[in-house]
Write an enzyme that holds these catalytic residues in place. Sequence first.
Site, mmCIF file in Angstrom:
data_model
loop_
_atom_site.group_PDB
_atom_site.id
_atom_site.type_symbol
_atom_site.label_atom_id
_atom_site.label_comp_id
_atom_site.label_asym_id
_atom_site.label_seq_id
_atom_site.Cartn_x
_atom_site.Cartn_y
_atom_site.Cartn_z
ATOM 1 C CB SER A 282 3.743 2.191 -7.304
ATOM 2 O OG SER A 282 4.471 1.502 -8.290
ATOM 3 C CE LYS A 288 -0.440 4.974 -9.342
ATOM 4 N NZ LYS A 288 -0.457 3.720 -10.106
#
Length: 463
Positions: A282, A288
């Site tokens: 991300s 992420k």
Amino acid sequence: MTSVNSDKLSSARFAEATDAFVEVFTASVGFDKRMAQQDIQGSTAHAVMLCACGILTEQERDAIVGGLVQIGEEIASGKFAWSIKQEDVHMNIEARLTDLIGVAGKKLHTGRSRNDQVATDIRLYLRSEIVQITAQITRLQTAILDLAEQNADTIMPGFTHLQVAQPITFGHHLMAWFEMLARDRERLRDCSGRINVMPLGAAALAGTSYPIDRNLTAELLGFSGPSANSLDSVSDRDFAIEFTAAASLIMMHLSRFSEELVLWSSAQFDFIDMPDAFCTGSSIMPQKKNPDVPELVRGKSGRVTGHLMSLLMLMKGQPLAYNKDNQEDKEPLFDTVDTLINCLRAYADMVPHIRAKKENMYGSAKRGFATATDLADYLVRKGMAFRDAHEVVGLAVRLGLASGRDLSELSLVELQQFSVLVAEDVFDYLTLEGSVAARKHVGGTAPDTVRSAIQLARKRLMS
Ligand code: ARG
């Protein structure tokens, strides 16, 4: 009298030049040039047939065939000058042929029309794309079999309503994916048979008055034979719709696989490790690791189903025979082929790198009372009616829930308070291993059964 659009192949009848915007609006060369090699292949066979039937001389045939070879090379090397003045791939090639060889080039279009020509080109194009698509399906199926083999003994929860239902093996789950793709492969093979019929010779719609030999052209192009009705030949696009329907089913399957991979790779399930090379991070959240490839494939499935709807709507209002509407068949079809091949390829590349987190799968199956049905079956084998057994097990599950324990963690005394039929051997059935091992009939989840299914599947892939 010369025509106003003297550079155009089909213009003598017109007193006015084509409106500049209409020229752009009606041109298809921007996308149908993708079928150039098929167009050349069809034209070559057509010229050979015309000569065999005494309609062209050998010199004319040789000039045409030689010119087409050169054009094929110009196109392959990117040197060919495509022009929207010539509207589509067919007229571009024919115009260039006449530039190269003169009057013989003008004879190529004898006994045919762009209507049977384009229908032939699309069939030749799809026929070869299906070979590529099938090869990608085979790669993916092979990857699935390998992963299933590594996980024939890996226990995980099986779900209904996305609630833990019964224990299964991960290998068995993967073999369900294999079966979906096996049907997809059959559908493509089946639709190939209907694609491989030759429209050439139907000409514009009514056939031609030249003494052509359609069997010869069909043979030269590797078609199973000539089509039976000239009107149907030039207007039929069923084969493209059928192909796109088969493609939509494949994409729907890939989308379902994607949904599972997305769920399983989430922190909440944590069943699998997705390869880094197929995920992205991300831009804002450093922790992420997003399963982009499956998500994108899931998204792209809608696009292919959309193309299926486009093609059905394209055809539904058309009277016989050819209508210009049909030019709209190509973009949805080409995008279907591209999307499908790319998604299959991404999957075939990715699946070998997926790793099962076996302990997490096992732990999850253990927490979900997955062997409740096994306890009911145990009581039935001891003489209880199934409905009564269902009731008894419900009470046992309630005790487990209240005390935070799995059925296999309840004591014999505790279980016996629900039924005197329960004996020490009950624990053989309450374990996850016992539960999966018992399902050893054809199509069942037992590890040995899964191994046999994989073996058989490898043979099926060869056939
Ligand atoms: N570009 C046309 C198509 O894609 C080729 C056939 C055109 N035929 C015609 N009579 N305008 O369908």
